[in-house]
Motif scaffolding. Structure first.
Motif, PDB file in Angstrom:
ATOM      1  N   LEU A 137       0.820  -1.208   0.000  1.00  0.00           N
ATOM      2  CA  LEU A 137       0.000   0.000   0.000  1.00  0.00           C
ATOM      3  C   LEU A 137       0.859   1.266   0.000  1.00  0.00           C
ATOM      4  O   LEU A 137       0.441   2.300  -0.529  1.00  0.00           O
ATOM      5  CB  LEU A 137      -0.932   0.011   1.210  1.00  0.00           C
ATOM      6  N   ALA A 138       2.051   1.202   0.562  1.00  0.00           N
ATOM      7  CA  ALA A 138       2.920   2.372   0.661  1.00  0.00           C
ATOM      8  C   ALA A 138       3.845   2.545  -0.542  1.00  0.00           C
ATOM      9  O   ALA A 138       4.469   3.587  -0.700  1.00  0.00           O
ATOM     10  CB  ALA A 138       3.756   2.284   1.936  1.00  0.00           C
ATOM     11  N   THR A 139       3.924   1.539  -1.412  1.00  0.00           N
ATOM     12  CA  THR A 139       4.829   1.562  -2.557  1.00  0.00           C
ATOM     13  C   THR A 139       4.200   2.287  -3.735  1.00  0.00           C
ATOM     14  O   THR A 139       3.008   2.115  -4.007  1.00  0.00           O
ATOM     15  CB  THR A 139       5.181   0.112  -2.972  1.00  0.00           C
ATOM     16  N   GLN A 140       5.008   3.092  -4.428  1.00  0.00           N
ATOM     17  CA  GLN A 140       4.545   3.723  -5.662  1.00  0.00           C
ATOM     18  C   GLN A 140       4.363   2.620  -6.704  1.00  0.00           C
ATOM     19  O   GLN A 140       5.326   1.944  -7.056  1.00  0.00           O
ATOM     20  CB  GLN A 140       5.577   4.734  -6.171  1.00  0.00           C
ATOM     21  N   VAL A 141       3.136   2.434  -7.168  1.00  0.00           N
ATOM     22  CA  VAL A 141       2.843   1.375  -8.137  1.00  0.00           C
ATOM     23  C   VAL A 141       2.000   1.953  -9.263  1.00  0.00           C
ATOM     24  O   VAL A 141       1.017   2.648  -9.009  1.00  0.00           O
ATOM     25  CB  VAL A 141       2.078   0.198  -7.485  1.00  0.00           C
ATOM     26  N   SER A 142       2.376   1.651 -10.494  1.00  0.00           N
ATOM     27  CA  SER A 142       1.539   1.949 -11.654  1.00  0.00           C
ATOM     28  C   SER A 142       0.951   0.633 -12.126  1.00  0.00           C
ATOM     29  O   SER A 142       1.685  -0.251 -12.584  1.00  0.00           O
ATOM     30  CB  SER A 142       2.361   2.587 -12.775  1.00  0.00           C
ATOM     31  N   PHE A 143      -0.338   0.485 -11.966  1.00  0.00           N
ATOM     32  CA  PHE A 143      -1.028  -0.720 -12.423  1.00  0.00           C
ATOM     33  C   PHE A 143      -1.428  -0.522 -13.881  1.00  0.00           C
ATOM     34  O   PHE A 143      -2.080   0.463 -14.231  1.00  0.00           O
ATOM     35  CB  PHE A 143      -2.280  -0.985 -11.587  1.00  0.00           C
ATOM     36  N   MET A 144      -1.041  -1.465 -14.706  1.00  0.00           N
ATOM     37  CA  MET A 144      -1.380  -1.438 -16.127  1.00  0.00           C
ATOM     38  C   MET A 144      -2.366  -2.574 -16.406  1.00  0.00           C
ATOM     39  O   MET A 144      -2.272  -3.640 -15.796  1.00  0.00           O
ATOM     40  CB  MET A 144      -0.125  -1.648 -16.974  1.00  0.00           C
ATOM     41  N   THR A 192     -12.813   1.325  -3.035  1.00  0.00           N
ATOM     42  CA  THR A 192     -13.366   2.114  -4.125  1.00  0.00           C
ATOM     43  C   THR A 192     -12.377   3.159  -4.609  1.00  0.00           C
ATOM     44  O   THR A 192     -12.356   3.511  -5.775  1.00  0.00           O
ATOM     45  CB  THR A 192     -14.684   2.784  -3.685  1.00  0.00           C
ATOM     46  N   THR A 193     -11.518   3.641  -3.721  1.00  0.00           N
ATOM     47  CA  THR A 193     -10.497   4.618  -4.085  1.00  0.00           C
ATOM     48  C   THR A 193      -9.124   3.985  -3.865  1.00  0.00           C
ATOM     49  O   THR A 193      -8.849   3.496  -2.772  1.00  0.00           O
ATOM     50  CB  THR A 193     -10.627   5.888  -3.215  1.00  0.00           C
ATOM     51  N   ALA A 194      -8.299   4.012  -4.897  1.00  0.00           N
ATOM     52  CA  ALA A 194      -6.951   3.440  -4.784  1.00  0.00           C
ATOM     53  C   ALA A 194      -6.106   4.299  -3.848  1.00  0.00           C
ATOM     54  O   ALA A 194      -6.318   5.507  -3.743  1.00  0.00           O
ATOM     55  CB  ALA A 194      -6.301   3.367  -6.160  1.00  0.00           C
ATOM     56  N   PRO A 195      -5.127   3.694  -3.150  1.00  0.00           N
ATOM     57  CA  PRO A 195      -4.213   4.486  -2.322  1.00  0.00           C
ATOM     58  C   PRO A 195      -3.530   5.568  -3.160  1.00  0.00           C
ATOM     59  O   PRO A 195      -3.344   5.409  -4.371  1.00  0.00           O
ATOM     60  CB  PRO A 195      -3.191   3.451  -1.831  1.00  0.00           C
ATOM     61  N   ASP A 196      -3.149   6.659  -2.517  1.00  0.00           N
ATOM     62  CA  ASP A 196      -2.490   7.770  -3.218  1.00  0.00           C
ATOM     63  C   ASP A 196      -1.194   7.348  -3.897  1.00  0.00           C
ATOM     64  O   ASP A 196      -0.747   8.011  -4.831  1.00  0.00           O
ATOM     65  CB  ASP A 196      -2.195   8.918  -2.244  1.00  0.00           C
ATOM     66  N   THR A 197      -0.590   6.267  -3.449  1.00  0.00           N
ATOM     67  CA  THR A 197       0.673   5.795  -4.021  1.00  0.00           C
ATOM     68  C   THR A 197       0.468   4.969  -5.292  1.00  0.00           C
ATOM     69  O   THR A 197       1.439   4.583  -5.930  1.00  0.00           O
ATOM     70  CB  THR A 197       1.445   4.948  -2.994  1.00  0.00           C
TER      71      THR A 197
END
Length: 96
Positions: free
Chosen positions: A15-22, A66-71
């Motif tokens: 949850l704390a990691t910067q992740v770009s989900f494709m 419903t809302t993705a984490p800010d990261t």
């Protein structure tokens, strides 16, 4: 592509990691992200009947939100999933 054997070893780190989900080109309704050591799989829900997103944690467990984490960034191509992607299955079922 996600499998039933996929696990998230540390949810707080994920949850704390910067992740770009494709969008996963192999499976309609799924996104891939994370790192090579810890892949993450996010399922797009049938909103509003289901939560918008579900992170598969493994062993039949999910984190729904419903809302993705800010990261996290969730990216869907304008054209959606390719025609070659496997069809969407109900939550909890996997192509294996």
């Amino acid at each position: 592509m996600v499998t039933r054997a996929t696990t998230v070893p540390d949810l707080e780190v994920a949850l704390a990691t910067q992740v770009s989900f494709m969008a996963d080109p192999d499976d309609t309704g799924w996104y891939r992200g994370g790192s090579p050591a810890t892949p993450l799989y996010l399922r797009l829900g049938n909103f509003p009947d289901e939560p918008l997103y579900s992170l598969y944690l493994g062993h039949g467990r999910w984190m729904d939100f419903t809302t993705a984490p800010d990261t996290w960034t969730v990216i869907t191509p304008e054209a959606g999933w390719p025609d070659t992607a496997r069809p969407r299955l109900p939550k909890g079922q996997f192509h294996e």
